[in-house]
Write a protein that holds these residues in place. Structure first.
Motif, PDB file in Angstrom:
ATOM      1  N   ARG A 230      10.936  23.300   7.699  1.00 15.65           N
ATOM      2  CA  ARG A 230      11.167  22.187   6.506  1.00 15.65           C
ATOM      3  C   ARG A 230      10.050  21.029   6.810  1.00 15.65           C
ATOM      4  NH1 ARG A 230      16.382  18.104   6.206  1.00 15.65           N
ATOM      5  NH2 ARG A 230      15.070  17.167   8.245  1.00 15.65           N
ATOM      6  N   LEU A 231       9.466  20.982   5.667  1.00 16.68           N
ATOM      7  CA  LEU A 231       8.458  19.877   5.661  1.00 16.68           C
ATOM      8  C   LEU A 231       9.195  18.584   5.194  1.00 16.68           C
ATOM      9  CD1 LEU A 231       5.493  21.820   3.827  1.00 16.68           C
ATOM     10  CD2 LEU A 231       6.163  21.554   6.289  1.00 16.68           C
ATOM     11  N   SER A 232       8.580  17.554   5.649  1.00 15.16           N
ATOM     12  CA  SER A 232       8.980  16.229   5.237  1.00 15.16           C
ATOM     13  C   SER A 232       7.723  15.315   4.663  1.00 15.16           C
ATOM     14  CB  SER A 232       9.566  15.370   6.435  1.00 15.16           C
ATOM     15  OG  SER A 232      10.943  16.210   6.937  1.00 15.16           O
ATOM     16  N   CYS A 233       8.154  14.487   3.649  1.00 16.51           N
ATOM     17  CA  CYS A 233       7.222  13.521   3.123  1.00 16.51           C
ATOM     18  C   CYS A 233       7.875  12.153   2.969  1.00 16.51           C
ATOM     19  CB  CYS A 233       6.705  14.003   1.558  1.00 16.51           C
ATOM     20  SG  CYS A 233       5.797  12.855   0.909  1.00 16.51           S
ATOM     21  N   ALA A 234       7.319  11.333   4.071  1.00 20.15           N
ATOM     22  CA  ALA A 234       8.104  10.063   4.201  1.00 20.15           C
ATOM     23  C   ALA A 234       7.275   9.096   3.361  1.00 20.15           C
ATOM     24  CB  ALA A 234       8.115   9.595   5.750  1.00 20.15           C
ATOM     25  N   ALA A 235       7.848   8.384   2.456  1.00 17.02           N
ATOM     26  CA  ALA A 235       7.049   7.445   1.661  1.00 17.02           C
ATOM     27  C   ALA A 235       7.415   5.958   1.866  1.00 17.02           C
ATOM     28  CB  ALA A 235       7.648   7.772   0.179  1.00 17.02           C
ATOM     29  N   SER A 236       6.512   5.306   1.582  1.00 15.69           N
ATOM     30  CA  SER A 236       6.455   3.799   1.717  1.00 15.69           C
ATOM     31  C   SER A 236       5.336   3.104   0.719  1.00 15.69           C
ATOM     32  CB  SER A 236       6.078   3.306   3.081  1.00 15.69           C
ATOM     33  OG  SER A 236       4.952   3.604   3.336  1.00 15.69           O
ATOM     34  N   GLY A 237       5.754   1.929   0.419  1.00 21.09           N
ATOM     35  CA  GLY A 237       4.902   0.903  -0.454  1.00 21.09           C
ATOM     36  C   GLY A 237       5.035   1.179  -1.861  1.00 21.09           C
ATOM     37  N   PHE A 238       6.176   1.578  -2.373  1.00 19.30           N
ATOM     38  CA  PHE A 238       6.572   1.754  -3.659  1.00 19.30           C
ATOM     39  C   PHE A 238       7.999   1.987  -3.788  1.00 19.30           C
ATOM     40  CE2 PHE A 238       7.289   6.138  -4.273  1.00 19.30           C
ATOM     41  CZ  PHE A 238       6.588   6.831  -3.254  1.00 19.30           C
ATOM     42  N   THR A 239       8.704   1.780  -5.231  1.00 23.09           N
ATOM     43  CA  THR A 239       9.987   1.920  -5.636  1.00 23.09           C
ATOM     44  C   THR A 239      10.332   3.388  -5.334  1.00 23.09           C
ATOM     45  OG1 THR A 239      10.038  -0.200  -6.573  1.00 23.09           O
ATOM     46  CG2 THR A 239      11.606   1.391  -6.806  1.00 23.09           C
TER      47      THR A 239
ATOM     48  N   GLU B 178       1.078  -1.149   0.066  1.00 22.52           N
ATOM     49  CA  GLU B 178       0.054  -0.038   0.004  1.00 22.52           C
ATOM     50  C   GLU B 178       1.017   1.268  -0.027  1.00 22.52           C
ATOM     51  OE1 GLU B 178      -2.257   0.463   3.654  1.00 22.52           O
ATOM     52  OE2 GLU B 178      -3.194   2.116   2.762  1.00 22.52           O
ATOM     53  N   VAL B 179       0.539   2.142  -0.830  1.00 21.19           N
ATOM     54  CA  VAL B 179       1.453   3.372  -1.026  1.00 21.19           C
ATOM     55  C   VAL B 179       1.071   4.234   0.187  1.00 21.19           C
ATOM     56  CG1 VAL B 179       1.710   5.484  -2.441  1.00 21.19           C
ATOM     57  CG2 VAL B 179       1.504   3.251  -3.459  1.00 21.19           C
ATOM     58  N   GLN B 180       1.857   4.836   0.759  1.00 18.35           N
ATOM     59  CA  GLN B 180       1.752   5.725   1.976  1.00 18.35           C
ATOM     60  C   GLN B 180       2.718   6.969   1.653  1.00 18.35           C
ATOM     61  OE1 GLN B 180       1.636   3.655   5.748  1.00 18.35           O
ATOM     62  NE2 GLN B 180      -0.387   3.816   5.859  1.00 18.35           N
ATOM     63  N   LEU B 181       2.160   8.214   1.868  1.00 17.31           N
ATOM     64  CA  LEU B 181       2.872   9.575   1.965  1.00 17.31           C
ATOM     65  C   LEU B 181       2.421  10.236   3.326  1.00 17.31           C
ATOM     66  CD1 LEU B 181       2.202  10.466  -1.797  1.00 17.31           C
ATOM     67  CD2 LEU B 181       4.358   9.533  -0.613  1.00 17.31           C
ATOM     68  N   VAL B 182       3.503  10.395   4.150  1.00 14.29           N
ATOM     69  CA  VAL B 182       3.327  11.107   5.403  1.00 14.29           C
ATOM     70  C   VAL B 182       3.874  12.261   5.455  1.00 14.29           C
ATOM     71  CG1 VAL B 182       2.989  10.820   7.996  1.00 14.29           C
ATOM     72  CG2 VAL B 182       2.695   8.783   6.484  1.00 14.29           C
ATOM     73  N   GLU B 183       3.326  13.537   5.487  1.00 15.14           N
ATOM     74  CA  GLU B 183       3.643  14.868   5.718  1.00 15.14           C
ATOM     75  C   GLU B 183       3.897  15.178   7.261  1.00 15.14           C
ATOM     76  OE1 GLU B 183       0.953  15.341   2.056  1.00 15.14           O
ATOM     77  OE2 GLU B 183       0.724  14.309   4.254  1.00 15.14           O
ATOM     78  N   SER B 184       5.035  15.888   7.262  1.00 17.66           N
ATOM     79  CA  SER B 184       5.131  16.560   8.851  1.00 17.66           C
ATOM     80  C   SER B 184       6.024  17.740   8.756  1.00 17.66           C
ATOM     81  CB  SER B 184       5.947  15.415   9.648  1.00 17.66           C
ATOM     82  OG  SER B 184       7.255  15.062   9.005  1.00 17.66           O
ATOM     83  N   GLY B 185       5.989  18.505   9.871  1.00 19.76           N
ATOM     84  CA  GLY B 185       7.184  19.493   9.889  1.00 19.76           C
ATOM     85  C   GLY B 185       6.386  20.884   9.700  1.00 19.76           C
ATOM     86  N   GLY B 186       4.863  20.956   9.758  1.00 21.81           N
ATOM     87  CA  GLY B 186       4.286  22.140   9.585  1.00 21.81           C
ATOM     88  C   GLY B 186       3.960  22.877  10.743  1.00 21.81           C
ATOM     89  N   GLY B 187       3.466  24.080  10.924  1.00 17.33           N
ATOM     90  CA  GLY B 187       3.464  24.857  12.256  1.00 17.33           C
ATOM     91  C   GLY B 187       3.118  26.114  12.166  1.00 17.33           C
ATOM     92  N   LEU B 188       3.427  26.830  13.212  1.00 20.08           N
ATOM     93  CA  LEU B 188       3.131  28.589  13.054  1.00 20.08           C
ATOM     94  C   LEU B 188       4.535  28.941  13.100  1.00 20.08           C
ATOM     95  CD1 LEU B 188       1.208  30.755  13.698  1.00 20.08           C
ATOM     96  CD2 LEU B 188       1.249  30.505  15.991  1.00 20.08           C
ATOM     97  N   VAL B 189       4.578  29.989  12.339  1.00 15.71           N
ATOM     98  CA  VAL B 189       5.885  30.652  12.227  1.00 15.71           C
ATOM     99  C   VAL B 189       5.682  32.199  11.960  1.00 15.71           C
ATOM    100  CG1 VAL B 189       6.364  30.046  10.056  1.00 15.71           C
ATOM    101  CG2 VAL B 189       8.060  30.549  11.443  1.00 15.71           C
ATOM    102  N   GLN B 190       6.402  32.985  12.227  1.00 21.60           N
ATOM    103  CA  GLN B 190       6.193  34.468  12.092  1.00 21.60           C
ATOM    104  C   GLN B 190       6.835  34.754  10.565  1.00 21.60           C
ATOM    105  OE1 GLN B 190       5.211  36.988  14.072  1.00 21.60           O
ATOM    106  NE2 GLN B 190       4.383  35.478  15.339  1.00 21.60           N
TER     107      GLN B 190
END
Length: 129
Positions: free
Chosen positions: A19-28, A1-13
């Motif tokens: 820095r956002l991250s996109c962690a991937a799994s389930g495919f080459t 199963e393809v999965q993409l998981v974003e993280s790193g968002g938030g509140l900033v001035q």
């Protein structure tokens, strides 16, 4: 199963960085171009940056060019979006997405060249003025 998981968002001035991250799994991971999209409240999702697995090139929308940098770590199966000098108009939900077909280029304006196969759940970025 393809999965993409974003993280790193938030509140900033304004003027700050995230820095956002996109962690991937389930495919080459090394075969599929990945793009970053954002969605402003009440507006359609727009592609803002893309990194191609055809030639490793990165492309950006004019609105983020010179401030955002996309990169890919194949060992970690993660795509990053470094966002500097953030502006209030950068506020929105940021998504990463996988291209449907293998080894495609990016469009010059940072959009994916073909259909999206899978989306992440999104991460909220809020830039305060």
């Amino acid at each position: 199963e393809v999965q993409l998981v974003e993280s790193g968002g938030g509140l900033v001035q304004a003027g700050g960085s995230l820095r956002l991250s996109c962690a991937a799994s389930g495919f080459t991971f090394g075969e599929y171009t990945i793009g970053w999209f954002r969605q402003h409240p009440g507006k359609e999702r727009e592609g803002i940056s893309c990194i191609s697995k055809l030639d490793g090139s990165a492309r950006y929308a004019d609105s983020v060019k010179g401030r955002f940098t996309i990169s890919s770590d194949d060992a970690k199966k993660t795509v990053y979006l470094q966002m500097n000098n953030l502006k209030p108009e950068d506020t929105g939900v940021y998504y990463c997405a996988k291209e449907l077909d293998q080894y495609l280029p990016c469009l010059p304006d940072g959009r994916l060249a073909a259909d999206v196969d899978s989306w992440g759940q999104g991460t909220q970025v809020t830039v305060a003025s």
